[in-house]
Design an enzyme around this catalytic site. Structure first.
Site, PDB file in Angstrom:
ATOM      1  N   HIS A 190      -3.277   7.493   1.885  1.00  0.00           N
ATOM      2  CA  HIS A 190      -3.665   6.167   1.404  1.00  0.00           C
ATOM      3  C   HIS A 190      -5.065   5.874   1.951  1.00  0.00           C
ATOM      4  O   HIS A 190      -5.350   6.129   3.113  1.00  0.00           O
ATOM      5  CB  HIS A 190      -2.664   5.125   1.894  1.00  0.00           C
ATOM      6  CG  HIS A 190      -3.134   3.722   1.701  1.00  0.00           C
ATOM      7  ND1 HIS A 190      -3.617   3.278   0.493  1.00  0.00           N
ATOM      8  CD2 HIS A 190      -3.219   2.673   2.542  1.00  0.00           C
ATOM      9  CE1 HIS A 190      -3.966   2.006   0.611  1.00  0.00           C
ATOM     10  NE2 HIS A 190      -3.743   1.621   1.858  1.00  0.00           N
ATOM     11  N   ASN A 228     -10.081   0.067  -0.566  1.00  0.00           N
ATOM     12  CA  ASN A 228      -8.627   0.146  -0.471  1.00  0.00           C
ATOM     13  C   ASN A 228      -8.034  -0.452  -1.747  1.00  0.00           C
ATOM     14  O   ASN A 228      -8.112  -1.657  -1.966  1.00  0.00           O
ATOM     15  CB  ASN A 228      -8.173  -0.633   0.770  1.00  0.00           C
ATOM     16  CG  ASN A 228      -6.668  -0.612   0.958  1.00  0.00           C
ATOM     17  OD1 ASN A 228      -5.925  -0.197   0.066  1.00  0.00           O
ATOM     18  ND2 ASN A 228      -6.211  -1.054   2.112  1.00  0.00           N
ATOM     19  N   CYS A 269       0.817  -1.229   0.000  1.00  0.00           N
ATOM     20  CA  CYS A 269       0.000   0.000   0.000  1.00  0.00           C
ATOM     21  C   CYS A 269       0.847   1.274   0.000  1.00  0.00           C
ATOM     22  O   CYS A 269       0.356   2.342  -0.354  1.00  0.00           O
ATOM     23  CB  CYS A 269      -0.949   0.005   1.191  1.00  0.00           C
ATOM     24  SG  CYS A 269      -2.130  -1.346   1.109  1.00  0.00           S
TER      25      CYS A 269
HETATM   26  O1  UT7 Z   1      -3.880  -0.783   3.356  1.00  0.00           O
HETATM   27  C1  UT7 Z   1      -3.057  -1.542   4.196  1.00  0.00           C
HETATM   28  C2  UT7 Z   1      -3.349  -1.274   5.569  1.00  0.00           C
HETATM   29  N1  UT7 Z   1      -4.577  -1.910   5.980  1.00  0.00           N
HETATM   30  C3  UT7 Z   1      -5.326  -1.269   6.851  1.00  0.00           C
HETATM   31  O2  UT7 Z   1      -5.007  -0.153   7.160  1.00  0.00           O
HETATM   32  C4  UT7 Z   1      -6.497  -1.987   7.504  1.00  0.00           C
HETATM   33  C5  UT7 Z   1      -6.424  -1.745   8.985  1.00  0.00           C
HETATM   34  N2  UT7 Z   1      -7.486  -2.343   9.742  1.00  0.00           N
HETATM   35  C6  UT7 Z   1      -8.789  -1.971   9.654  1.00  0.00           C
HETATM   36  O3  UT7 Z   1      -9.113  -1.134   8.839  1.00  0.00           O
HETATM   37  C7  UT7 Z   1      -9.784  -2.531  10.633  1.00  0.00           C
HETATM   38  O4  UT7 Z   1      -9.104  -3.246  11.657  1.00  0.00           O
HETATM   39  C8  UT7 Z   1     -10.833  -3.473   9.976  1.00  0.00           C
HETATM   40  C9  UT7 Z   1     -11.770  -2.656   9.128  1.00  0.00           C
HETATM   41  C10 UT7 Z   1     -10.136  -4.527   9.129  1.00  0.00           C
HETATM   42  C11 UT7 Z   1     -11.667  -4.163  11.046  1.00  0.00           C
HETATM   43  O5  UT7 Z   1     -12.255  -3.214  11.920  1.00  0.00           O
HETATM   44  P1  UT7 Z   1     -12.186  -3.423  13.504  1.00  0.00           P
HETATM   45  O6  UT7 Z   1     -12.948  -2.335  14.107  1.00  0.00           O
HETATM   46  O7  UT7 Z   1     -10.742  -3.559  13.866  1.00  0.00           O
HETATM   47  O8  UT7 Z   1     -13.000  -4.770  13.695  1.00  0.00           O
HETATM   48  P2  UT7 Z   1     -12.525  -6.155  14.322  1.00  0.00           P
HETATM   49  O9  UT7 Z   1     -11.541  -6.836  13.438  1.00  0.00           O
HETATM   50  O10 UT7 Z   1     -12.174  -5.954  15.752  1.00  0.00           O
HETATM   51  O11 UT7 Z   1     -13.885  -6.937  14.267  1.00  0.00           O
HETATM   52  C12 UT7 Z   1     -15.010  -6.571  15.068  1.00  0.00           C
HETATM   53  C13 UT7 Z   1     -16.108  -7.582  14.854  1.00  0.00           C
HETATM   54  C14 UT7 Z   1     -15.649  -9.002  15.014  1.00  0.00           C
HETATM   55  O12 UT7 Z   1     -16.688  -9.745  15.645  1.00  0.00           O
HETATM   56  P3  UT7 Z   1     -16.636 -10.087  17.222  1.00  0.00           P
HETATM   57  O13 UT7 Z   1     -15.376 -10.865  17.398  1.00  0.00           O
HETATM   58  O14 UT7 Z   1     -16.591  -8.758  17.906  1.00  0.00           O
HETATM   59  O15 UT7 Z   1     -17.888 -10.836  17.430  1.00  0.00           O
HETATM   60  C15 UT7 Z   1     -15.483  -9.497  13.613  1.00  0.00           C
HETATM   61  O16 UT7 Z   1     -15.659 -10.896  13.484  1.00  0.00           O
HETATM   62  O17 UT7 Z   1     -16.602  -7.466  13.521  1.00  0.00           O
HETATM   63  C16 UT7 Z   1     -16.592  -8.766  12.913  1.00  0.00           C
HETATM   64  N3  UT7 Z   1     -16.346  -8.586  11.470  1.00  0.00           N
HETATM   65  C17 UT7 Z   1     -17.320  -8.372  10.588  1.00  0.00           C
HETATM   66  N4  UT7 Z   1     -18.658  -8.250  10.733  1.00  0.00           N
HETATM   67  C18 UT7 Z   1     -19.385  -8.003   9.621  1.00  0.00           C
HETATM   68  C19 UT7 Z   1     -15.160  -8.613  10.820  1.00  0.00           C
HETATM   69  N5  UT7 Z   1     -15.364  -8.390   9.515  1.00  0.00           N
HETATM   70  C20 UT7 Z   1     -16.688  -8.243   9.350  1.00  0.00           C
HETATM   71  C21 UT7 Z   1     -17.494  -7.994   8.226  1.00  0.00           C
HETATM   72  N6  UT7 Z   1     -18.838  -7.877   8.416  1.00  0.00           N
HETATM   73  N7  UT7 Z   1     -17.008  -7.853   6.974  1.00  0.00           N
END
Ligand code: UT7
Length: 325
Positions: A252, A282, A115
């Site tokens: 980005h 992204n 990225c």
């Molecule tokens: O470009 C390269 C760099 N990449 C990035 O910068 C990405 C960085 N990370 C992020 O943007 C975020 O961490 C994410 C968008 C990937 C995830 O957001 P988050 O607020 O960190 O969510 P999380 O991973 O803690 O997940 C929260 C909940 C989980 O459920 P439980 O364990 O709380 O029951 C996940 O299983 O959301 C669930 N979840 C989803 N639910 C619905 C994860 N993905 C999804 C989804 N739809 N697509």
């Protein structure tokens, strides 16, 4: 004193025809429009169809940039193409773009910094132009991440999209001061100890497969704001400029929450932030040039304005560059 500056001569972009909305994804996997918008800011993304590849999108973006600049393909003597999704393991996608444009002179190579690739490519091209070895560079960020996504993994497949953006940098004489047009400073960083937080689990030498993207999203998020703020501050320290001096902040486009948190930490007003993550998702190395093309196209970014670009991605790699447009 006069010095060589890498000034922006033109910009272009290309997006696959097919738009995939959050609702379309929610019909296939366990996710929802609300979750994706709230956690990322993404509403839709473009996904490459048959015949659309990283090289074909990059070529269209390059042609768009050449026409914007009023230049011919034969005016280009350097192509630096940032991608983590090349058409083939080799040759470099940059050479396929070179051939498609009918260029037979100069150098063409790919840069792999995921990225952060476009920031890396700008910094590299700038150093080539400053050295006097080359005169006009096509700097491209192009990706088809849809081809390395695990479409059953809802934690990653909703986040990414495909596309390409291209900027033409041209060596011009400057005075060496901050009023010069062109790349004023650039800063690149990497720390390979973070490999397992964001990687593709395949490759020619390790597995002889292409593999799929794997990410510990929370861990990447946690590091992103710190590293991004750090690299932007490096650009400020190197120039003596501050957030208040910036006209546009073009980050980005990974996640709206990361962009908002970084801007808040640095005191950058939201009205100065260019956001395209809602429309493109992204797109990795393509995200910054796509956002730049959007803001140039709609008249926000004007000649002479100060534009700060920054990115962080797999490796980890991260970096920033300050450009007077
Ligand atoms: O470009 C390269 C760099 N990449 C990035 O910068 C990405 C960085 N990370 C992020 O943007 C975020 O961490 C994410 C968008 C990937 C995830 O957001 P988050 O607020 O960190 O969510 P999380 O991973 O803690 O997940 C929260 C909940 C989980 O459920 P439980 O364990 O709380 O029951 C996940 O299983 O959301 C669930 N979840 C989803 N639910 C619905 C994860 N993905 C999804 C989804 N739809 N697509």
């Amino acid at each position: 004193m006069t010095i060589r500056r890498s000034t922006v001569a033109g910009i272009g972009h290309a997006l696959p025809k097919r738009v995939v909305t959050n609702a379309e994804l929610a019909a296939k996997i366990d996710t929802s429009d609300e979750w994706i918008i709230e956690r990322t800011g993404i509403r839709q993304r473009h996904i490459a169809g048959e015949g659309e590849t990283t090289a074909s999108l990059a070529t269209l973006a390059a042609q768009d940039a050449l026409s914007h600049a009023g230049l011919k393909a034969s005016d280009i003597d350097l192509i630096v193409l940032a991608t983590a999704t090349p058409d083939l393991t080799f040759p470099a996608t940059a050479t396929q773009v070179q051939a498609a444009l009918g260029i037979t002179q100069g150098a063409a190579f790919d840069v792999q910094a995921v990225c952060s690739g476009f920031v890396y490519a700008v910094a590299i091209a700038d150093k080539f132009l400053q050295s006097g070895s080359h005169q006009r560079a096509l700097v491209i960020g192009a990706e088809t991440f849809s081809r390395i996504l695990d479409w059953n993994d809802r934690t990653t497949c909703v986040l990414f999209g495909d596309g390409a953006g291209a900027v033409i940098l041209e060596a011009q004489e400057g005075h060496g001061g901050l009023t010069d047009r062109g790349v004023l400073t650039s800063h690149l960083r990497a720390d390979g100890r973070h490999k397992d937080k964001l990687f593709v689990d395949g490759g020619p030498s390790a597995t002889m497969t292409t593999g799929y993207l794997r990410m510990e999203g929370k861990e990447v998020f946690r590091h992103a704001v710190t590293f991004l703020a750090e690299t932007i501050e490096e650009s400020f320290r190197a120039t003596g400029l501050t957030a208040a001096d910036m006209d546009w902040f073009v980050p980005h486009q990974a996640n709206r929450r990361i962009i908002d948190a970084t801007a808040k930490k640095l005191g950058i007003g939201t009205e100065k932030v260019v956001l395209t993550v809602d429309r493109h998702g992204n797109t990795s190395a393509a995200s910054i040039p796509l956002a730049l093309a959007t803001a140039v196209g709609d008249g926000r970014i004007q000649k002479g304005q100060l534009v700060l670009i920054e990115a962080m991605g797999g490796g980890f790699t991260w970096g920033s560059a300050l450009i007077r447009w």
